[in-house]
Each structure stands twice: as structure tokens, then as C-alpha cells.
Design a protein around this motif. Sequence first.
Motif, PDB file in Angstrom:
ATOM      1  N   LEU A   1     -25.574-107.287 -32.071  1.00 46.56           N
ATOM      2  CA  LEU A   1     -26.049-107.465 -33.445  1.00 46.56           C
ATOM      3  C   LEU A   1     -25.987-106.212 -34.317  1.00 46.56           C
ATOM      4  O   LEU A   1     -25.892-106.315 -35.535  1.00 46.56           O
ATOM      5  CB  LEU A   1     -27.505-107.957 -33.427  1.00 46.56           C
ATOM      6  CG  LEU A   1     -27.761-109.308 -32.742  1.00 46.56           C
ATOM      7  CD1 LEU A   1     -29.260-109.573 -32.694  1.00 46.56           C
ATOM      8  CD2 LEU A   1     -27.038-110.437 -33.471  1.00 46.56           C
ATOM      9  N   ALA A   2     -26.079-105.045 -33.706  1.00 51.97           N
ATOM     10  CA  ALA A   2     -26.301-103.837 -34.511  1.00 51.97           C
ATOM     11  C   ALA A   2     -24.997-103.123 -34.836  1.00 51.97           C
ATOM     12  O   ALA A   2     -23.979-103.324 -34.183  1.00 51.97           O
ATOM     13  CB  ALA A   2     -27.231-102.880 -33.763  1.00 51.97           C
ATOM     14  N   ARG A   3     -25.066-102.275 -35.886  1.00 49.55           N
ATOM     15  CA  ARG A   3     -23.973-101.329 -36.129  1.00 49.55           C
ATOM     16  C   ARG A   3     -24.265-100.131 -35.218  1.00 49.55           C
ATOM     17  O   ARG A   3     -24.993 -99.212 -35.577  1.00 49.55           O
ATOM     18  CB  ARG A   3     -23.942-100.947 -37.608  1.00 49.55           C
ATOM     19  CG  ARG A   3     -23.359-102.080 -38.481  1.00 49.55           C
ATOM     20  CD  ARG A   3     -23.561-101.824 -39.955  1.00 49.55           C
ATOM     21  NE  ARG A   3     -24.978-101.969 -40.294  1.00 49.55           N
ATOM     22  CZ  ARG A   3     -25.701-101.038 -40.916  1.00 49.55           C
ATOM     23  NH1 ARG A   3     -25.159 -99.920 -41.302  1.00 49.55           N
ATOM     24  NH2 ARG A   3     -26.976-101.252 -41.163  1.00 49.55           N
ATOM     25  N   VAL A   4     -23.694-100.194 -34.032  1.00 52.73           N
ATOM     26  CA  VAL A   4     -24.069 -99.250 -32.978  1.00 52.73           C
ATOM     27  C   VAL A   4     -23.693 -97.821 -33.348  1.00 52.73           C
ATOM     28  O   VAL A   4     -24.503 -96.897 -33.215  1.00 52.73           O
ATOM     29  CB  VAL A   4     -23.397 -99.646 -31.639  1.00 52.73           C
ATOM     30  CG1 VAL A   4     -23.739 -98.636 -30.549  1.00 52.73           C
ATOM     31  CG2 VAL A   4     -23.820-101.052 -31.225  1.00 52.73           C
ATOM     32  N   GLU A   5     -22.479 -97.632 -33.817  1.00 51.60           N
ATOM     33  CA  GLU A   5     -22.011 -96.260 -34.086  1.00 51.60           C
ATOM     34  C   GLU A   5     -22.835 -95.600 -35.195  1.00 51.60           C
ATOM     35  O   GLU A   5     -22.970 -94.386 -35.235  1.00 51.60           O
ATOM     36  CB  GLU A   5     -20.516 -96.259 -34.462  1.00 51.60           C
ATOM     37  CG  GLU A   5     -19.608 -96.918 -33.427  1.00 51.60           C
ATOM     38  CD  GLU A   5     -19.256 -96.004 -32.236  1.00 51.60           C
ATOM     39  OE1 GLU A   5     -19.920 -94.973 -32.064  1.00 51.60           O
ATOM     40  OE2 GLU A   5     -18.316 -96.360 -31.488  1.00 51.60           O
ATOM     41  N   ALA A   6     -23.391 -96.438 -36.098  1.00 52.07           N
ATOM     42  CA  ALA A   6     -24.216 -95.888 -37.180  1.00 52.07           C
ATOM     43  C   ALA A   6     -25.654 -95.632 -36.719  1.00 52.07           C
ATOM     44  O   ALA A   6     -26.483 -95.152 -37.486  1.00 52.07           O
ATOM     45  CB  ALA A   6     -24.215 -96.851 -38.366  1.00 52.07           C
ATOM     46  N   GLY A   7     -25.956 -95.980 -35.469  1.00 50.09           N
ATOM     47  CA  GLY A   7     -27.306 -95.745 -34.953  1.00 50.09           C
ATOM     48  C   GLY A   7     -28.353 -96.655 -35.568  1.00 50.09           C
ATOM     49  O   GLY A   7     -29.540 -96.304 -35.632  1.00 50.09           O
ATOM     50  N   GLU A   8     -27.941 -97.834 -36.012  1.00 51.30           N
ATOM     51  CA  GLU A   8     -28.884 -98.756 -36.648  1.00 51.30           C
ATOM     52  C   GLU A   8     -30.092 -99.020 -35.749  1.00 51.30           C
ATOM     53  O   GLU A   8     -29.963 -99.158 -34.538  1.00 51.30           O
ATOM     54  CB  GLU A   8     -28.169-100.094 -36.942  1.00 51.30           C
ATOM     55  CG  GLU A   8     -29.041-101.072 -37.700  1.00 51.30           C
ATOM     56  CD  GLU A   8     -28.317-102.364 -38.058  1.00 51.30           C
ATOM     57  OE1 GLU A   8     -27.147-102.544 -37.662  1.00 51.30           O
ATOM     58  OE2 GLU A   8     -28.942-103.197 -38.734  1.00 51.30           O
ATOM     59  N   GLU A   9     -31.268 -99.117 -36.364  1.00 52.21           N
ATOM     60  CA  GLU A   9     -32.481 -99.370 -35.581  1.00 52.21           C
ATOM     61  C   GLU A   9     -32.690-100.866 -35.365  1.00 52.21           C
ATOM     62  O   GLU A   9     -32.129-101.701 -36.072  1.00 52.21           O
ATOM     63  CB  GLU A   9     -33.700 -98.796 -36.303  1.00 52.21           C
ATOM     64  CG  GLU A   9     -33.732 -97.289 -36.274  1.00 52.21           C
ATOM     65  CD  GLU A   9     -35.042 -96.755 -36.823  1.00 52.21           C
ATOM     66  OE1 GLU A   9     -35.606 -95.852 -36.199  1.00 52.21           O
ATOM     67  OE2 GLU A   9     -35.502 -97.252 -37.882  1.00 52.21           O
ATOM     68  N   ILE A  10     -33.541-101.178 -34.377  1.00 50.43           N
ATOM     69  CA  ILE A  10     -33.855-102.571 -34.065  1.00 50.43           C
ATOM     70  C   ILE A  10     -35.325-102.675 -33.661  1.00 50.43           C
ATOM     71  O   ILE A  10     -35.905-101.707 -33.155  1.00 50.43           O
ATOM     72  CB  ILE A  10     -32.930-103.092 -32.934  1.00 50.43           C
ATOM     73  CG1 ILE A  10     -33.060-104.597 -32.748  1.00 50.43           C
ATOM     74  CG2 ILE A  10     -33.191-102.357 -31.610  1.00 50.43           C
ATOM     75  CD1 ILE A  10     -31.952-105.215 -31.892  1.00 50.43           C
ATOM     76  N   VAL A  11     -35.916-103.828 -33.915  1.00 48.44           N
ATOM     77  CA  VAL A  11     -37.271-104.122 -33.448  1.00 48.44           C
ATOM     78  C   VAL A  11     -37.180-105.288 -32.471  1.00 48.44           C
ATOM     79  O   VAL A  11     -36.512-106.281 -32.750  1.00 48.44           O
ATOM     80  CB  VAL A  11     -38.190-104.493 -34.641  1.00 48.44           C
ATOM     81  CG1 VAL A  11     -39.507-105.098 -34.153  1.00 48.44           C
ATOM     82  CG2 VAL A  11     -38.458-103.266 -35.506  1.00 48.44           C
ATOM     83  N   PHE A  12     -37.832-105.154 -31.315  1.00 49.37           N
ATOM     84  CA  PHE A  12     -37.907-106.254 -30.355  1.00 49.37           C
ATOM     85  C   PHE A  12     -39.345-106.743 -30.263  1.00 49.37           C
ATOM     86  O   PHE A  12     -40.277-105.927 -30.233  1.00 49.37           O
ATOM     87  CB  PHE A  12     -37.462-105.794 -28.961  1.00 49.37           C
ATOM     88  CG  PHE A  12     -35.978-105.669 -28.798  1.00 49.37           C
ATOM     89  CD1 PHE A  12     -35.180-106.804 -28.690  1.00 49.37           C
ATOM     90  CD2 PHE A  12     -35.376-104.421 -28.752  1.00 49.37           C
ATOM     91  CE1 PHE A  12     -33.800-106.698 -28.534  1.00 49.37           C
ATOM     92  CE2 PHE A  12     -34.000-104.302 -28.592  1.00 49.37           C
ATOM     93  CZ  PHE A  12     -33.210-105.442 -28.481  1.00 49.37           C
TER      94      PHE A  12
END
Length: 464
Positions: A247-258
Motif C-alpha cells: 500500500l505504501a510509497r516505500v521509497e518515500a518512507g511513507e508512514e502507516i498506522v496499524f
Amino acid sequence: MSMTIRYYSTNRNLNLGGGGKPFRETVSFREALLMGQAPDEGLFMPERIPELVPADVAALKGMPYPEAAWLVARKFLAGEVELDRLRLVVEDAYNFSVPLERVVGENYVLRLDQGPTASFKDFAARMMARLMSMLRSPDKRLNVLVATSGDTGSAVGEAFKGVPGIDVTILYPRDEVSSRQRKQLDTIGQNVQAVSVSGKFDDCQNMVKQAFADPSLAELNLTSANSINFGRILPQTIYYVYAYAQLARVEAGEEIVFSVPSGNFGNALGCEYARRMGLPVRMLVMPTNENDEFPRFLATGIYEKVSPSRACLSNAMNVGHPSNLARFFDLYGGTVDRNGMVHRDPDRDEIRRRIHSVSVTDGETKRTIKRVYETYGVLLEPHGAVGWRGLEDYLDKSRYGGLCVSLETAHPAKFPAEITELLGIEPELPPSMRELDARIGEPVLLPADNDLFRTYLWERLQRS
Ligand SMILES: *Cc1c(COP(=O)(O)O)cnc(C)c1O
């Protein structure tokens, strides 16, 4: 050549009463897996947490689940297991789908309910079973004993079914499980045998404990597959990495909440490890049901277990003192023992910056199931609804608007009465539950009697 990871006991710094000695050594993963818990009754913890390289995580996007499992497992186990065999383990363990369903905006539900027993416990149990088979002494069969009051037993039994070199005996209290659970337990088959005990769950647990302590059974190579085994925690870090990568833009270091609906805290612990491996988890939301000892601790600084635990709709989370709390405390600099006594406070401010916990009542759980279905057309069962409600609570208070994933830990078809009452529909059965009626198998019937159980074990297991 990487250094292998060693495992220590959460009780290593305790002054144990009753002549017990704290366990100050470290063990290998193999030893931690086969021992289950430390000799001082503490829980094993990895001394070092391996790091995920963003490029490796980014490469998982669009890949099947076993790829994520392979990445995480080899980070932990490199140097200790043959990597070719580990690859086969994860492919064999994860042969079912892991859907991510969009609910609204950037908020998703991760469905961990497509395994053989339709609960997220399949993820951990299936990998642990295969790791045990791979790492046991090759010249001796391993005998797993489990006492169950329902769902854990079938997840463990199904996980070990057909796994080479291991026999499983599951004890359950005859009159304390539902008829569907009984059918699930009795009919697993192959190397898995159910024992139906005329007694209570406590009797079953005692029979298992007695058997472990019985020197005359030492030859049978008995072991447990219980939920505090680190072998069950490691697999639970994988789906966080998988979901983030999808789901995330990994290379941009996008944050996530679980958001992780929590009982014994093993599932949420997997998320905490994923974060410490480098996943940018902005917040770990850990909602509980009305067993609210942890959110109360975060609010007040006083830890008091709930005893006896409260019976709520999300019944797999009816836990008044989470067994994995000792691991959370340890990660945040504290110590708590298995009785719920705090010996050293963890850094509560640090926990509160990183973990959001709230207690969700049964009333709110029901309203959430109804509201989420009517508003978004997304079907949740009681555990998943606690997770979703916890996420909403965090979003209300934080005004965060980024990527969020809430875990659905069981299949709604496991709760037909509640779903029908609330929504007027009947949830469709997953394939694993559809096949149940056609299965056959008989339990062994025993009274709650240690001597008879010993004789039974001898006769069954010696032959194998
Ligand atoms: C076991 C279980 C939980 C709780 O998980 P923990 O790791 O004990 O916190 C939640 N939902 C379901 C369906 C479960 O079976």
C-alpha cells in the motif's frame, strides 16, 4: 556470514521467590522454539532485531505473500537454518490468500481469515509447525500436547496436520466447546488426535502440565505449542511488512498506522517488531474489549490485571492479563511477571507516543459492525470491529489523515448469530468451513485422570 540472533528471558533480572533462579543465559532460535518458555518461566526475546532494507521491502509490491514471509524469516533465521528449506517452509505454510480491502480513503482492512481455521492464528501456527518439524532432532519424533478451550486447538492441530516427524494430541473439555468446535477438533485426522475429556478446561491444562512434569514420559519427547513461543511471534511480523509493501510509497518512507484488536498481545507484538525492523509505523493502535487493564495502565500508570477476565463478544480477546505484556514491558525498559506484578516500570511516556490503546465495549462493537456495513458495505466480525473502532478513536484524537490498516482477525461466518441479528444477513462460509460437515473422525474419550492419560500417551506414542 551474519551473526545469529540469541534469545534471552524477560525474567533474567528478577529475584524469584521459592528458590527459582533467573535464567541469565541466552539460547538459539532452535532452543527457544523447542523449549517454548525459559526455565525461569520468562518469555524469550531476541537480543538483536534485524533490519529491513527499504529496497527489499519495495521489491515486495505486487508479489505474493510468501515473498514477504521469506524476507522476514531469513532476516531472523539466517545462519541457523538452511535457507533452501526455509523457502519451502514459507511456501507450504502460506498457500491461501491475504486480502487487503479498501474501506474509505486511505483506510484498509487486512483480512487474516482465509486460512484453514479462518482466524489469524493460522499464520503463526502453520509456520511454527513447519519450523519445529525442520529443527527437531531427526532421530526422534516430537509429541506436541495442547489443552484448548476452542479455537487455538484447531489452529494448532490443522497447522501440524501432515507435518513430518510430529504427533499432536489435543485435549478439550467435552461440555465446554460448541458442537462446531468439537467437530473441528475431532476430525483433523492424520497425525493429530483429539482427546475429549469429561472435565473442565482447567482439568485439561492440568493433565498436560502433569505430563510435561512426569519423568516416566521423558522418552516421548513431549513439547508444547503454546502462544508464548517466540516461534509464534516471528510469523506475526510478516503481514505488517506485506501490507505496508502493497500500500505504501516505500521509497518515500511513507508512514502507516496499524490497528490490532488485542487479547494476549502476540499479534500487536508482531507489529512492534516490524516497526523495530524499520517499518515506519507512526502509531500502533491496540484496542481491547472490556478487559481494559492495558488502556488503564497507559492512562494512570497503575497496572492491575482484570481477574476474573470479562466475557465479551470478541471472545478470543477475553484476557485479563496478557501473556505477551512481559515482552512489551521489556521492549520499553520495564519488567512484569506472569502474575501481573510490575517489578520495574517501563517508559510510559515513550509507550504513549508510540502506542494508542482504548477499551471498546460490546455495545460499541455491535454499533461498529452495523455502521461499517451500512456505510461502507464492509463486513466485520466482533474482533475486527474492536480493531476498527480503535482506529476511529485514534483518528478522531490525532487528526491524522494518512495510510491506515485495521486487522480483521477472524472470519465473520464464525459469528453467524451476531451478524444475522445485527445486519439481517447470513455471512457466506469460507471454503475451509464449508467442508467441515463432510469430515469424519472420532475423539478418544477420557476422564480427567492423570494416570489414565499417562497410560494412553504411552500406548499411542510409543508405537509411532
Ligand atoms: C487470538 C485472537 C485475537 C487476539 O490476539 P492476541 O495475539 O492474543 O492479542 C484476536 N482475534 C482473534 C479472532 C483471535 O483468535
